[in-house]
Design an enzyme around this catalytic site. Sequence first.
Site, mmCIF file in Angstrom:
data_model
loop_
_atom_site.group_PDB
_atom_site.id
_atom_site.type_symbol
_atom_site.label_atom_id
_atom_site.label_comp_id
_atom_site.label_asym_id
_atom_site.label_seq_id
_atom_site.Cartn_x
_atom_site.Cartn_y
_atom_site.Cartn_z
ATOM 1 N N ASP A 122 0.602 -1.156 0.245
ATOM 2 C CA ASP A 122 -0.114 -0.794 -0.652
ATOM 3 C C ASP A 122 1.279 1.417 -0.332
ATOM 4 O O ASP A 122 2.054 1.456 0.612
ATOM 5 C CB ASP A 122 -0.513 0.023 1.398
ATOM 6 N N GLU A 174 2.440 7.061 -2.746
ATOM 7 C CA GLU A 174 2.053 8.107 -2.922
ATOM 8 C C GLU A 174 3.516 9.045 -1.526
ATOM 9 O O GLU A 174 3.905 9.975 -2.990
ATOM 10 C CB GLU A 174 0.984 7.660 -3.496
ATOM 11 N N ASP A 205 -8.826 3.980 -3.864
ATOM 12 C CA ASP A 205 -9.541 3.744 -2.740
ATOM 13 C C ASP A 205 -10.725 4.620 -3.297
ATOM 14 O O ASP A 205 -11.119 5.504 -3.510
ATOM 15 C CB ASP A 205 -9.866 5.055 -1.231
#
Length: 783
Positions: A456, A459, A523
């Site tokens: 995950d 970024e 998401d």
Amino acid sequence: MKFTDGLWRRPVGETFLGGVEVVDVLHQSNDELEYIVSPKHIGNRGDTLNSALLTVNVTSPVENVIKVVLSHHQGQVHHGPDFELFPDGAPAKPASKVTRTDKKLNFTSGHLSLDINTEPWSYGLEFSEAGKALCAVEKKGQATVDLPYHLTTTSQSSLSCLSTLHDALPVLDHASSAQRTSGGWVRYMLNEFTLGVGETIYGLGERFGPLIKNGQRVGMWNADGGTSSEQAYKNIPFYLSSKGYGLFVNHPEEVEFEVGREKCSKIGVSVRGETLEYYVIGGGSMKAALMNYAKLTGLPTLPPAWTFGLYLSTSFTTSYDQNTVSSFLQGMKDRDCPVRVFHLDCFWMRQFDWCSFTWDPEAFPDPKKYLADIKKEYNVKVCAWINPYISQRGAIFKEGVEKGYFIKRLNGNVWQWDEWQAGMAIVDFTNPAAWKWYAGLVTELLKTGVDTIKTDFGERIPHLHVKYHDGSDPWKMHNYYAFLYNKCVFETIQAVMGADEAALFARSATVGGQRFPVHWGGDCESTFEAMAETLRGGLSLASSGFGFWSHDIGGFEGHPPEEIFCRWVGMGLFSSHSRLHGSGSYRVPWNYGEEAVKTTAKMVKAKLRLMPYIFAQAIKASTTGLPVMRPMILEFPDDPTSATLDKQYMFGDSLLVAPVFHASTAQFYLPAGTWTDFWDTSSSPSTITGPKWVTLENYPLTSIPVFVKENSVLLLGPEDVVIPDYEYANVQLEVRTYQLSSEEVTVDVPVGKGTKFAGQVVVKKDGSFQGKGKSFDLVAAKA
């Protein structure tokens, strides 16, 4: 970046120097062409003074690909990182050719040709393939531009990341702090390509807006912004044109694309600095251009067959001790919704402790034994969540600080902040020792019984006032970080589990990230609108060289009503990879009603039975670069309607999938040909002849429109199969034929591990069939 004020004017203070004529050829051979361009006409010796020059270098790294490097000041020190090109092996040297006449230079590679106009005041480039015009660069279409600093701070996508804690954008090295605050300026290199009438542009990474990029400004800057804005987790500076070519801009830092927006008939490509490097990629079609791009940046690795089964997640902020986990798995088993991968999200570690790689002793007192037990009881693989952020509370934080494993500020302190995790630092993967350290942590996690990793984040990477161990440019590292992070984890899994057993579930990516599958969409909300956004993101990513893709079925945020959950399950199981995952609520189907349970069971069974077909398509993706899920324009480039379709897709060569974004009404388009309803197994199944728009009212929640292209043969596994990774060549295969027009159709049967095929099934036009290369257990479709 916008460099104009209307068609003619320039913003006040801008200095624009665009090439108007070739003034000298510096080097000419069949392998390379280099020349210089002036931004003004050189009529006498005095015109050579007080003027910039642009140097253009043209080469071909592989047949049907032309590389162009445009540079201004060449005395700059180059700081990496750089994208890894040709990771699958160096290509054969192309037979390029350079010719010269009084009026033009020509550079040819394969069928791709570049004409350079050398007449005074007439500089320009024209790219063509086999006589067909692709794109051009007109006079002044290559330029160096200096913009006042204040004009660069209003439109940059990078401002969306870290802007709350950092000042604005970097300017040239010789711009002082005083210049930055009082104005100053920033230099860009610009190349404008023509955009033809009716030409449509696709790709540029995972983008959640319109699939066609015309009219958009797209900045390459990875950001954690969900699926409802211009921000994206996976920015890829590569686009596909409906004219059958691709353009790859070889810059890890932020590249900006003005696609028919700043100028309606142009695609502007700009990057800060003194150099702009790009590749025009031909091949004769959109598919061929995409495959040539894969040769350049790397083919997608084939994920193991078990990853194509259903992933079930604990979800994010829910409670998931051992009893809860076991109840989910038992509940799915009892309802004929077999789970193949069970995912443990963040809270397998203690709160405030991410990412310490240490199991929460209260929730999982003996994780190794527990994982072994659930694997034995439910036949699942285990996926565990990690990220590259190390919280200050984490047990390994102190070691990382002492040994210099984290990104640092310019003053030598560790870069830290309190977003996501209190006092978190970020692993510096440019440090070989930090890479080895992090790989060791992943190795130990795998030894507890974890099979695959969800990587995950990646970024939120700082790009100002920081330094990397190897001296990399932080501006370039912002996007490139995702590549290093995923590569480290992927290669660690390969080393521990074996080359054919490695897979990720990754969110962030840049160029080359397709080599480390699988990626998911990020998401999204639990709405039909978010479902459509998610699909647009996946199709855009597929147009950017990524072969495998997934998303959060039902949406990540919120609690979807039954109709949304059911519709999303259909799309999710007819994606290359399928995961049930949410934020504050569990995504087990019985939480959403009886129809949700029925839909999930039906879709899981369909995917498992289709695995001989799906895995063969996956092998094709890994050996050619063609994605498993394909935008309609990629498969039907000559159908004008397909250009705009972003709510349906081809699932491999033969299946058309049209997700339903409404509680009761299904609407989709079928291109020319005869299409057969996949779900109709009667002796005379329902067919529709296209081209045709189809609207189906009161469409059941338990289904999704899936149609089989004419002249197709599908091989389905047994009805009682419960895992995706069965031996496709050693089970009874049901042979389904669809409107055969060829005298015979040959279907490859994969082994199910690696890219090997066990043999083929040959089907005659009359419906008879037999094995080739191996004796298969074949049975005709049941009427």
